[in-house]
Design a protein around this motif. Structure first.
Motif, PDB file in Angstrom:
ATOM      1  N   SER A  36       0.800  -1.224   0.000  1.00  0.00           N
ATOM      2  CA  SER A  36       0.000   0.000   0.000  1.00  0.00           C
ATOM      3  C   SER A  36       0.834   1.277   0.000  1.00  0.00           C
ATOM      4  CB  SER A  36      -0.966   0.008   1.191  1.00  0.00           C
ATOM      5  OG  SER A  36      -0.258   0.055   2.419  1.00  0.00           O
ATOM      6  N   ASP A  37       2.078   1.209   0.450  1.00  0.00           N
ATOM      7  CA  ASP A  37       2.940   2.397   0.443  1.00  0.00           C
ATOM      8  C   ASP A  37       4.010   2.312  -0.639  1.00  0.00           C
ATOM      9  OD1 ASP A  37       4.377   0.346   1.583  1.00  0.00           O
ATOM     10  OD2 ASP A  37       5.149   1.532   3.262  1.00  0.00           O
ATOM     11  N   LYS A  38       3.815   1.400  -1.604  1.00  0.00           N
ATOM     12  CA  LYS A  38       4.737   1.257  -2.727  1.00  0.00           C
ATOM     13  C   LYS A  38       4.050   1.758  -3.990  1.00  0.00           C
ATOM     14  CE  LYS A  38       7.400  -1.075   0.143  1.00  0.00           C
ATOM     15  NZ  LYS A  38       6.467  -1.258   1.264  1.00  0.00           N
TER      16      LYS A  38
ATOM     17  N   SER B 290       4.324  -2.421  -6.209  1.00  0.00           N
ATOM     18  CA  SER B 290       3.087  -2.502  -5.431  1.00  0.00           C
ATOM     19  C   SER B 290       2.186  -3.616  -5.942  1.00  0.00           C
ATOM     20  CB  SER B 290       2.349  -1.162  -5.493  1.00  0.00           C
ATOM     21  OG  SER B 290       1.085  -1.254  -4.861  1.00  0.00           O
TER      22      SER B 290
END
Length: 291
Positions: A100-102, A107
């Motif tokens: 989710s933070d890539k 991702s």
């Protein structure tokens, strides 16, 4: 006996997957009928919980995977108001990091390694027989759920399709096509994106039994009870034996190879089209299918 598909429209209080045990049979029912049981991450993880519950319950000999409403599953959620592909979830199926933070391919590869390929492989290895009870649409991601099951009972109105080649993608992430049907039929299935009827699926060996829609729940339950009459360890070992034979025929490594091709296609779309899905959404996919 009540039907496995009799649920109120999208009862969120019950969650995205319903669980019920009837004697030695556990029923796992996809419960987003308003969206044709499209699979968001919340549903995927709820289904994982349900499979664990069936595995741990010593009274359960067989599991049945069904879908509430008119359709088994229309596939991955690519456009409902509850689409949650961007959200983090506790990872269970592998060691890839939080997606989710890539960004970009990193991702998508991390997420799909977890919720698609990884989850399906885990469920395939459940040491208890699983029977799919399929009505209406079983499309794309829906195929993956049916294909991890050991047996498939389909209603006359059921149909199967993997139309993602229209997105420039070579098939769904859990690429079991050449093992669940003959290779030339798999190519036709992918090349055309056409619906395969339940009867045709039976003819090519992908489905075990086709029944009238009104008989689907009872027929599935009767089959589940027949299987449940066998010794638990014998069933587990027989399942392992057949799964190992499929893997010796290249199923596991073949899936790994195609998973890479799948993500190459996503990356190509991201560079050359509107998005990793090639600019396709539910409406445009339906329009293409209708010609």
């Amino acid at each position: 006996m009540p039907s496995a598909h009799d649920t109120s429209a999208d009862d969120h209080r019950a969650g995205p997957v319903l669980y019920e045990r009837r004697g030695p049979v556990a029923y796992l029912t996809l419960n987003r009928p308003r969206y044709r049981n499209a699979q968001n991450s919340a549903m995927t993880y709820a289904l994982d919980d349900a499979f664990y519950r069936a595995a741990e319950d010593s009274e359960v000999k067989v599991a049945v995977l069904a879908g509430a409403g008119e359709h088994f599953s229309a596939g991955h959620d690519i456009g409902t108001p509850e689409r949650d592909a961007h959200l983090p979830f506790e990872r269970r199926a592998g060691l890839w990091w939080d997606h989710s933070d890539k960004a970009g391919a990193e991702s998508r590869f991390a997420r799909e390694s977890e919720v698609y390929l990884g989850m399906c492989r885990r469920w395939r290895e459940l040491p208890k027989p699983v029977i799919a009870s399929v009505q209406g649409a079983c499309v794309a991601g829906g195929l993956m759920l049916a294909w991890i099951c050991d047996l498939i009972v389909a209603s006359e109105d059921a149909f199967f399709a993997d139309p993602v080649v229209r997105m420039g993608i070579p098939g769904v992430e859990y690429f079991a096509h050449p093992w669940v049907m003959p290779p030339r039929i798999a190519k036709e299935f992918l090349y055309t994106g056409d619906r395969m009827s339940a009867r045709r699926a039976y003819e090519v060996g992908m489905v075990n039994k086709v029944v009238e829609r009104a008989e689907l729940a009872d027929s599935t339950h009767e089959l589940a009870l027949r299987v449940a009459g066998m010794p638990r360890l014998g069933l587990a070992l027989a399942k392992r034996a057949v799964n190992q034979a499929e893997d010796l025929q290249g199923m596991h490594t073949g899936m790994d190879s195609v998973f890479g091709l799948h993500h190459l296609a996503h990356a190509h779309n991201a560079e050359t089209a509107a998005d990793p899905l090639g600019g396709m959404d539910i409406a445009s996919m339906k329009k293409k299918a209708d010609g």
